[in-house]
Design a protein around this motif. Structure first.
Motif, mmCIF file in Angstrom:
data_model
loop_
_atom_site.group_PDB
_atom_site.id
_atom_site.type_symbol
_atom_site.label_atom_id
_atom_site.label_comp_id
_atom_site.label_asym_id
_atom_site.label_seq_id
_atom_site.Cartn_x
_atom_site.Cartn_y
_atom_site.Cartn_z
ATOM 1 N N ASP A 60 7.694 -35.761 -31.459
ATOM 2 C CA ASP A 60 8.121 -36.887 -30.604
ATOM 3 C C ASP A 60 7.590 -36.739 -29.181
ATOM 4 N N PHE A 61 6.937 -35.603 -28.904
ATOM 5 C CA PHE A 61 6.465 -35.352 -27.540
ATOM 6 C C PHE A 61 4.955 -35.174 -27.545
ATOM 7 N N GLU A 62 4.312 -35.600 -26.470
ATOM 8 C CA GLU A 62 2.840 -35.580 -26.524
ATOM 9 C C GLU A 62 2.278 -34.202 -26.232
ATOM 10 N N SER A 63 3.103 -33.286 -25.806
ATOM 11 C CA SER A 63 2.572 -31.927 -25.560
ATOM 12 C C SER A 63 3.704 -30.912 -25.677
ATOM 13 N N LYS A 64 3.317 -29.657 -25.774
ATOM 14 C CA LYS A 64 4.294 -28.567 -25.793
ATOM 15 C C LYS A 64 5.084 -28.595 -24.480
ATOM 16 N N GLN A 65 4.343 -28.872 -23.395
ATOM 17 C CA GLN A 65 4.987 -28.867 -22.074
ATOM 18 C C GLN A 65 6.060 -29.958 -21.989
ATOM 19 N N ALA A 66 5.723 -31.156 -22.513
ATOM 20 C CA ALA A 66 6.699 -32.261 -22.487
ATOM 21 C C ALA A 66 7.896 -31.943 -23.361
ATOM 22 N N HIS A 67 7.613 -31.292 -24.495
ATOM 23 C CA HIS A 67 8.703 -30.905 -25.402
ATOM 24 C C HIS A 67 9.651 -29.947 -24.687
ATOM 25 N N GLU A 68 9.060 -28.926 -24.065
ATOM 26 C CA GLU A 68 9.899 -27.952 -23.359
ATOM 27 C C GLU A 68 10.607 -28.579 -22.157
ATOM 28 N N ALA A 69 9.938 -29.505 -21.480
ATOM 29 C CA ALA A 69 10.556 -30.140 -20.303
ATOM 30 C C ALA A 69 11.826 -30.884 -20.702
ATOM 31 N N ALA A 70 11.757 -31.540 -21.864
ATOM 32 C CA ALA A 70 12.946 -32.277 -22.342
ATOM 33 C C ALA A 70 14.086 -31.306 -22.644
ATOM 34 N N ILE A 71 13.749 -30.178 -23.252
ATOM 35 C CA ILE A 71 14.767 -29.169 -23.562
ATOM 36 C C ILE A 71 15.332 -28.583 -22.269
ATOM 37 N N LEU A 72 14.457 -28.280 -21.315
ATOM 38 C CA LEU A 72 14.908 -27.685 -20.051
ATOM 39 C C LEU A 72 15.822 -28.643 -19.285
ATOM 40 N N THR A 73 15.531 -29.941 -19.381
ATOM 41 C CA THR A 73 16.393 -30.928 -18.703
ATOM 42 C C THR A 73 17.791 -30.911 -19.309
ATOM 43 N N GLU A 74 17.845 -30.834 -20.624
ATOM 44 C CA GLU A 74 19.162 -30.762 -21.291
ATOM 45 C C GLU A 74 19.865 -29.452 -20.923
ATOM 46 N N LEU A 75 19.097 -28.380 -20.860
ATOM 47 C CA LEU A 75 19.686 -27.086 -20.491
ATOM 48 C C LEU A 75 20.231 -27.122 -19.062
ATOM 49 N N ASP A 76 19.555 -27.853 -18.177
ATOM 50 C CA ASP A 76 20.086 -27.977 -16.801
ATOM 51 C C ASP A 76 21.493 -28.557 -16.848
ATOM 52 N N ARG A 77 21.726 -29.462 -17.780
ATOM 53 C CA ARG A 77 23.055 -30.092 -17.900
ATOM 54 C C ARG A 77 24.039 -29.133 -18.558
ATOM 55 N N LEU A 78 23.556 -28.403 -19.573
ATOM 56 C CA LEU A 78 24.447 -27.504 -20.319
ATOM 57 C C LEU A 78 24.774 -26.237 -19.522
ATOM 58 N N SER A 79 23.852 -25.897 -18.588
ATOM 59 C CA SER A 79 24.042 -24.697 -17.736
ATOM 60 C C SER A 79 24.411 -23.441 -18.516
ATOM 61 N N PRO A 80 23.560 -23.035 -19.460
ATOM 62 C CA PRO A 80 23.862 -21.792 -20.181
ATOM 63 C C PRO A 80 23.620 -20.566 -19.314
ATOM 64 N N ASP A 81 24.442 -19.533 -19.554
ATOM 65 C CA ASP A 81 24.149 -18.244 -18.919
ATOM 66 C C ASP A 81 23.160 -17.469 -19.785
ATOM 67 N N ILE A 82 23.262 -17.714 -21.101
ATOM 68 C CA ILE A 82 22.456 -16.976 -22.076
ATOM 69 C C ILE A 82 21.926 -17.941 -23.132
ATOM 70 N N ILE A 83 20.676 -17.703 -23.556
ATOM 71 C CA ILE A 83 20.087 -18.465 -24.667
ATOM 72 C C ILE A 83 19.829 -17.487 -25.802
ATOM 73 N N CYS A 84 20.329 -17.827 -26.998
ATOM 74 C CA CYS A 84 20.087 -16.988 -28.183
ATOM 75 C C CYS A 84 19.139 -17.725 -29.126
ATOM 76 N N LEU A 85 17.962 -17.172 -29.369
ATOM 77 C CA LEU A 85 17.058 -17.723 -30.381
ATOM 78 C C LEU A 85 17.491 -17.146 -31.712
ATOM 79 N N ALA A 86 17.711 -18.018 -32.684
ATOM 80 C CA ALA A 86 18.216 -17.547 -33.984
ATOM 81 C C ALA A 86 17.484 -18.291 -35.083
ATOM 82 N N GLY A 87 16.368 -17.729 -35.513
ATOM 83 C CA GLY A 87 15.551 -18.443 -36.493
ATOM 84 C C GLY A 87 14.849 -19.626 -35.845
#
Ligand code: GRF
Length: 202
Positions: A60-87
């Motif tokens: 749905d995103f035209e680049s890896k950067q745009a994909h990550e930017a969308a995730i980072l924007t959501e993370l700014d709202r969620l304000s996690p202290d820690i991110i766990c990659l799990a699979g």
């Protein structure tokens, strides 16, 4: 501590983290699950538990950067202290990792530095290993090479298929990941200059 879990598939490790975090006194809460796959089985498991779920589908995103930017924007709202990659089956860019330096951990189904990457169980069997296991490590720019927080070992048994070994390792993953998250959330471990520093045990 606020935790966001990233998945791409079934999310059994995510569920192990959710279960551990629901125990009284656990020093972290899972506030959201993010996937790069809209049909990730883990999303359907997390939602009924009242955990916010988000899918950011790469195509749905035209680049890896745009994909990550969308995730980072959501993370700014969620304000996690820690991110766990799990699979989570996608490499994060240096920009992303630097935004959460020392606060992203991952579980890998091998005894790193042995067998980074994919098909770890078959490779361990093919190499004639007598033991295998899993590693929880800090995420750094390289794949599966960040400093190690915890490892758990299992025997490789004669006649093991990769499925047999995967199942044996997965049991340990579900114990090790919550243990590692607890250590990080309690400040008992942290990453300093690319190394794991253990707080002096009180
Ligand atoms: C597990 O072996 C995990 O180590 C790897 O992906 C496999 C499935 O994980 N990262 P999950 O069931 O989606 O948590």
């Amino acid at each position: 501590k606020r935790v966001v879990v990233f998945i791409s598939g079934g999310g059994s490790n995510m569920l192990a983290l959710v279960k551990a975090a629901s125990e009284p006194g656990f020093p972290a809460e899972i506030v959201a699950v993010i996937s790069d796959k809209a049909d990730a089985g883990g999303l359907a498991k997390a939602a009924p538990l009242g955990i916010a779920t988000f899918a950011f589908v790469r195509k749905d995103f035209e680049s890896k950067q745009a994909h990550e930017a969308a995730i980072l924007t959501e993370l700014d709202r969620l304000s996690p202290d820690i991110i766990c990659l799990a699979g989570y089956m996608r490499l994060l860019s240096a920009t992303f990792i630097n935004a959460y330096e020392g606060r992203i951990i991952n579980i890998h189904p091998s005894l790193l530095p042995l067998f980074p990457g994919l098909h770890t169980h078959q490779r361990a069997i093919d190499a004639g290993m007598t033991e295998a296991g899993c590693t929880v490590h800090f995420v750094t720019e390289g794949m599966d090479e960040g400093p190690v927080i915890l490892q758990a070992k299992v025997p490789v048994l004669p006649g093991d298929t990769s499925e047999d070994l995967a199942a044996r390792v997965l049991v340990e993953e579900h114990k090790s990941y919550p243990q590692a998250l607890r250590l990080l959330a309690e400040g008992k471990v942290r990453m300093v200059d690319g190394k794991v520093v253990v707080a002096d045990i009180q």
